[in-house]
Scaffold this motif. Structure first.
Motif, PDB file in Angstrom:
ATOM      1  N   ARG A  88       0.857  -1.184   0.000  1.00 28.64           N
ATOM      2  CA  ARG A  88       0.000   0.000   0.000  1.00 28.64           C
ATOM      3  C   ARG A  88       0.890   1.229   0.000  1.00 28.64           C
ATOM      4  O   ARG A  88       1.775   1.371   0.837  1.00 28.64           O
ATOM      5  N   TYR A  89       0.664   2.121  -0.958  1.00 31.29           N
ATOM      6  CA  TYR A  89       1.471   3.330  -1.080  1.00 31.29           C
ATOM      7  C   TYR A  89       0.563   4.549  -1.227  1.00 31.29           C
ATOM      8  O   TYR A  89      -0.553   4.450  -1.748  1.00 31.29           O
ATOM      9  N   HIS A  90       1.082   5.683  -0.778  1.00 30.30           N
ATOM     10  CA  HIS A  90       0.499   6.921  -1.285  1.00 30.30           C
ATOM     11  C   HIS A  90       0.929   7.011  -2.747  1.00 30.30           C
ATOM     12  O   HIS A  90       2.060   6.687  -3.096  1.00 30.30           O
ATOM     13  N   VAL A 126      -1.523  -4.372  -5.212  1.00 32.86           N
ATOM     14  CA  VAL A 126      -0.910  -3.071  -4.934  1.00 32.86           C
ATOM     15  C   VAL A 126      -2.037  -2.046  -4.793  1.00 32.86           C
ATOM     16  O   VAL A 126      -2.850  -1.870  -5.705  1.00 32.86           O
ATOM     17  N   CYS A 127      -2.089  -1.385  -3.640  1.00 34.54           N
ATOM     18  CA  CYS A 127      -3.084  -0.342  -3.373  1.00 34.54           C
ATOM     19  C   CYS A 127      -2.403   1.026  -3.442  1.00 34.54           C
ATOM     20  O   CYS A 127      -1.374   1.237  -2.783  1.00 34.54           O
ATOM     21  N   LEU A 128      -2.993   1.937  -4.209  1.00 33.65           N
ATOM     22  CA  LEU A 128      -2.427   3.273  -4.398  1.00 33.65           C
ATOM     23  C   LEU A 128      -3.468   4.308  -4.008  1.00 33.65           C
ATOM     24  O   LEU A 128      -4.520   4.408  -4.647  1.00 33.65           O
ATOM     25  N   VAL A 157      -5.595  -1.451  -6.907  1.00 37.84           N
ATOM     26  CA  VAL A 157      -6.709  -0.712  -6.312  1.00 37.84           C
ATOM     27  C   VAL A 157      -6.254   0.732  -6.168  1.00 37.84           C
ATOM     28  O   VAL A 157      -5.240   1.008  -5.516  1.00 37.84           O
ATOM     29  N   LEU A 158      -6.974   1.646  -6.818  1.00 39.70           N
ATOM     30  CA  LEU A 158      -6.607   3.060  -6.801  1.00 39.70           C
ATOM     31  C   LEU A 158      -7.756   3.888  -6.249  1.00 39.70           C
ATOM     32  O   LEU A 158      -8.930   3.602  -6.525  1.00 39.70           O
ATOM     33  N   THR A 159      -7.435   4.916  -5.466  1.00 38.58           N
ATOM     34  CA  THR A 159      -8.442   5.888  -5.043  1.00 38.58           C
ATOM     35  C   THR A 159      -8.057   7.259  -5.589  1.00 38.58           C
ATOM     36  O   THR A 159      -6.887   7.555  -5.801  1.00 38.58           O
ATOM     37  N   SER A 160      -9.069   8.084  -5.806  1.00 39.32           N
ATOM     38  CA  SER A 160      -8.830   9.430  -6.329  1.00 39.32           C
ATOM     39  C   SER A 160     -10.045  10.300  -6.044  1.00 39.32           C
ATOM     40  O   SER A 160     -11.159   9.793  -5.849  1.00 39.32           O
ATOM     41  N   PHE A 308       3.298  13.683   4.876  1.00 34.05           N
ATOM     42  CA  PHE A 308       3.248  13.682   6.336  1.00 34.05           C
ATOM     43  C   PHE A 308       2.012  12.946   6.852  1.00 34.05           C
ATOM     44  O   PHE A 308       2.063  12.235   7.855  1.00 34.05           O
ATOM     45  N   TYR A 309       0.890  13.126   6.167  1.00 31.48           N
ATOM     46  CA  TYR A 309      -0.340  12.432   6.556  1.00 31.48           C
ATOM     47  C   TYR A 309      -0.145  10.917   6.468  1.00 31.48           C
ATOM     48  O   TYR A 309      -0.510  10.173   7.390  1.00 31.48           O
ATOM     49  N   ASP A 310       0.419  10.466   5.371  1.00 34.07           N
ATOM     50  CA  ASP A 310       0.565   9.031   5.147  1.00 34.07           C
ATOM     51  C   ASP A 310       1.531   8.399   6.145  1.00 34.07           C
ATOM     52  O   ASP A 310       1.401   7.228   6.479  1.00 34.07           O
ATOM     53  N   SER A 311       2.490   9.166   6.617  1.00 35.50           N
ATOM     54  CA  SER A 311       3.483   8.645   7.563  1.00 35.50           C
ATOM     55  C   SER A 311       3.119   8.954   9.018  1.00 35.50           C
ATOM     56  O   SER A 311       3.880   8.648   9.929  1.00 35.50           O
ATOM     57  N   HIS A 312       1.951   9.576   9.236  1.00 35.58           N
ATOM     58  CA  HIS A 312       1.483   9.960  10.579  1.00 35.58           C
ATOM     59  C   HIS A 312       2.438  10.936  11.278  1.00 35.58           C
ATOM     60  O   HIS A 312       2.537  10.949  12.511  1.00 35.58           O
ATOM     61  N   THR A 313       3.131  11.734  10.501  1.00 36.54           N
ATOM     62  CA  THR A 313       4.007  12.758  11.078  1.00 36.54           C
ATOM     63  C   THR A 313       3.154  13.831  11.749  1.00 36.54           C
ATOM     64  O   THR A 313       2.172  14.306  11.178  1.00 36.54           O
TER      65      THR A 313
END
Length: 354
Positions: A88-90, A126-128, A157-160, A308-313
């Motif tokens: 799963r990636y941004h 692979v989720c994007l 699987v892609l979201t947008s 930052f959101y994806d890494s919970h920073t």
């Protein structure tokens, strides 16, 4: 055989509804059904590869308004997949990795085919998250990557926030990008997920002290350093991607930038990825409202928030304006709505408790 391969996503979803964690929505139910069915098709392809052309599409593209639950659906699916042949990636983080791999294979024959074959060996799914194409470099990279990837036995699987036909709208050389749109429309289940409620806005609000309007961040930075028992170095530089960035203050796990040093050229997404991997908290002061002509700075800010959101920073901001006044009009106004929503979420108590 199909029932044995099911991920039972609806059962998990109904449990969340029963516990009051989410409100049931027919559109979300439909998305989960398609995700589960597509997973079963992908599993059949891996078991019976000679039947791949007789089976339905295994790819899923979910688009809709900010806060409609796209990422929640994808994450529910991703967490239910057994084993470790999944990723799963941004979306922009994924493109960055592909670009780096291409650079490493420069001069070799068909480098993209090599990269895609390696991905297919490693992953079944692979989720994007948050697909958005912002420049011609990304567009041409996708033109080469996506058709190759969709041909493999990898479920995408892609979201947008954007329907496939509106991706990279009015972009440079868009006619060459149309093959990406055609592949999505032909080989993926394309589903719209639109709700009136932004669920991220309903979560607990963040403590007021993490978004300050024209107030000094120094006392807050010092208090966190004291709490974590870390020494502070003031007015120094941080080396990121072999370039030096001025910082107002730094500790072992926190760093404090002025806005002009972190969200204007020559900053790039690679910088934010490295910063997020090195620091738990980031302070940014002198955040100013964006002008209509500030497209490059707006895009960099969108990148920053996404990474930052994806890494919970954890992010602490000082600004000359209220958050809703940061970007009132301009060519990036629509995607910036998602950024504002994420900024609100990043300042909620639950996010800070992660």
């Amino acid at each position: 055989m199909g029932s044995k391969m099911s991920l039972n996503l609806l059962k998990h979803y109904q449990k969340e509804v029963a516990e009051g964690q989410i409100q049931e929505n027919p559109e979300q139910v439909h998305v989960l059904k398609v995700l589960d069915e597509s997973w079963q098709q992908a599993t059949k392809r891996s078991i019976f590869p000679w039947r791949r052309h007789a089976l339905k599409s295994i790819h899923v593209y979910i688009y809709g308004s900010v806060g409609s639950g796209k990422t929640m659906m994808m994450d529910m699916f991703y967490q239910a997949i057994p084993g470790d042949k999944k990723a799963r990636y941004h979306f922009h983080h994924f493109l960055e990795q592909i670009a780096q791999s291409l650079k490493a294979l420069q001069g070799e024959k068909d480098p993209m085919k090599q990269i895609v074959k390696e991905l297919a060996k490693q992953y079944q799914v692979v989720c994007l998250d948050e697909m958005m194409v912002q420049d011609v470099v990304q567009a041409m990279l996708l033109r080469e990557l996506l058709p190759e990837l969709m041909e493999q036995e990898v479920m995408l699987v892609l979201t947008s926030n954007i329907a496939p036909q509106d991706l990279y709208l009015n972009g440079l050389q868009r006619e060459r990008f149309m093959t990406v749109i055609e592949h999505l429309q032909t080989y993926a289940h394309v589903m719209s997920l639109n709700l009136l409620t932004d669920y991220r806005s309903e979560r607990l609000p963040m403590p007021e002290k993490t978004y300050l309007v024209q107030k000094d961040l120094l006392p807050l930075f010092k208090s966190y350093a004291k709490h974590m028992k870390q020494d502070i170095i003031f007015d120094t530089v941080l080396e990121v991607q072999n370039r030096q960035i001025p910082v107002k203050a730094i500790t072992e796990s926190m760093v404090w930038f002025d806005f002009e040093n972190i969200s204007e050229i020559p900053r790039c997404q690679r910088d934010y990825l490295e910063i997020a991997s090195r620091f738990k908290m980031v302070f940014i002061s002198q955040l100013r409202p964006f002008k209509e002509s500030d497209s490059s700075s707006v895009i960099l800010w969108i990148y920053l928030i996404d990474v930052f959101y994806d890494s919970h920073t954890k992010l602490v901001l000082e600004s000359a304006a209220n958050m809703e006044e940061l970007y009132l009009q301009g060519p990036m106004a629509e995607p910036f709505k998602r950024t504002l929503s994420r900024m609100h979420e990043m300042q909620s108590q639950w996010y800070w408790d992660i």
